[in-house]
Scaffold this motif. Structure first.
Motif, short mmCIF file in Angstrom:
data_model
loop_
_atom_site.label_atom_id
_atom_site.label_comp_id
_atom_site.label_asym_id
_atom_site.label_seq_id
_atom_site.Cartn_x
_atom_site.Cartn_y
_atom_site.Cartn_z
N THR A 11 0.84 -1.19 0.00
CA THR A 11 0.00 0.00 0.00
C THR A 11 0.88 1.24 0.00
O THR A 11 2.02 1.19 0.44
N TYR A 26 -10.40 11.83 -4.02
CA TYR A 26 -9.70 10.78 -4.76
C TYR A 26 -10.67 9.88 -5.50
O TYR A 26 -10.38 9.41 -6.61
N SER A 27 -11.84 9.64 -4.94
CA SER A 27 -12.86 8.85 -5.65
C SER A 27 -13.25 9.56 -6.95
O SER A 27 -13.35 8.93 -8.01
N PHE A 30 -10.48 9.27 -9.62
CA PHE A 30 -10.40 7.96 -10.25
C PHE A 30 -11.72 7.53 -10.90
O PHE A 30 -11.82 6.41 -11.40
N THR A 45 -8.62 2.74 2.32
CA THR A 45 -7.76 2.25 1.24
C THR A 45 -8.58 2.12 -0.04
O THR A 45 -9.63 1.51 -0.06
N ILE A 46 -8.05 2.74 -1.09
CA ILE A 46 -8.66 2.67 -2.41
C ILE A 46 -8.00 1.54 -3.17
O ILE A 46 -6.77 1.49 -3.28
N ASP A 47 -8.81 0.64 -3.67
CA ASP A 47 -8.31 -0.49 -4.46
C ASP A 47 -7.83 0.05 -5.80
O ASP A 47 -8.58 0.70 -6.53
N MET A 48 -6.58 -0.21 -6.14
CA MET A 48 -5.99 0.30 -7.38
C MET A 48 -5.91 -0.77 -8.46
O MET A 48 -5.24 -0.57 -9.47
N ARG A 52 -1.84 -4.56 -7.82
CA ARG A 52 -1.30 -3.21 -7.59
C ARG A 52 -1.44 -2.86 -6.11
O ARG A 52 -2.37 -3.30 -5.45
N GLY A 54 -2.50 -0.81 -2.85
CA GLY A 54 -3.62 0.06 -2.54
C GLY A 54 -3.14 1.47 -2.25
O GLY A 54 -1.96 1.71 -2.02
N LEU A 55 -4.06 2.41 -2.25
CA LEU A 55 -3.77 3.79 -1.92
C LEU A 55 -4.50 4.08 -0.62
O LEU A 55 -5.73 4.15 -0.60
N LEU A 78 0.58 8.41 -11.30
CA LEU A 78 -0.59 7.72 -11.81
C LEU A 78 -0.47 7.68 -13.32
O LEU A 78 0.13 8.57 -13.92
#
Length: 127
Positions: A11, A26-27, A30, A45-48, A52, A54-55, A78
């Motif tokens: 992460t 951030y949502s 993306f 945590t944002i699934d990338m 990959r 996470g963020l 990115l």
């Protein structure tokens, strides 16, 4: 010999001052739906994507000694297929542009600040 520390990143932490607003921002960046019910805190945590890292957005709400300081260099980059459309999206979101689009033989990039002042880079590679 089995490694003690694995050769991978699980992460990436982004330190933020307002977790909920950062998750929302951030949502939007993306193109992900933000639902109040999905927001739990104290980190998010944002699934990338598969394979990959996470963020992870973290506001350190349980650390009384923590003093927020945004990064002054890009934390990560990115990817995009179209640097110009990505640049317009970031500008339209009101982000402060740090460096304009720079084009090199194999890539183009630009940097901007998230709402917390952290510097992020967006790149596109030419093949």
């Amino acid at each position: 010999m089995k490694p003690i520390i694995y050769n991978r990143v699980d992460t990436i932490f982004i330190h933020v001052s307002n977790l909920k607003e950062s998750v929302r921002w951030y949502s939007k960046l993306f193109g992900l739906e933000f639902k109040e019910s999905d927001y739990k805190g104290p980190i998010h945590t944002i699934d990338m994507g598969p394979g990959r890292p996470g963020l992870t957005l973290d506001n350190h709400c349980f650390d009384e000694e923590y003093k927020f300081m945004p990064s002054n260099q890009p934390l990560f980059n990115l990817s995009t297929d179209d640097i110009n459309i990505a640049y317009k999206l970031v500008k339209d979101m009101g982000a402060e542009i740090v460096t304009e689009i720079e084009t090199f033989p194999n890539l183009a990039d630009f940097t901007f600040k998230d709402p917390n002042g952290n510097i992020i880079m967006i790149c596109t590679c030419f093949t």
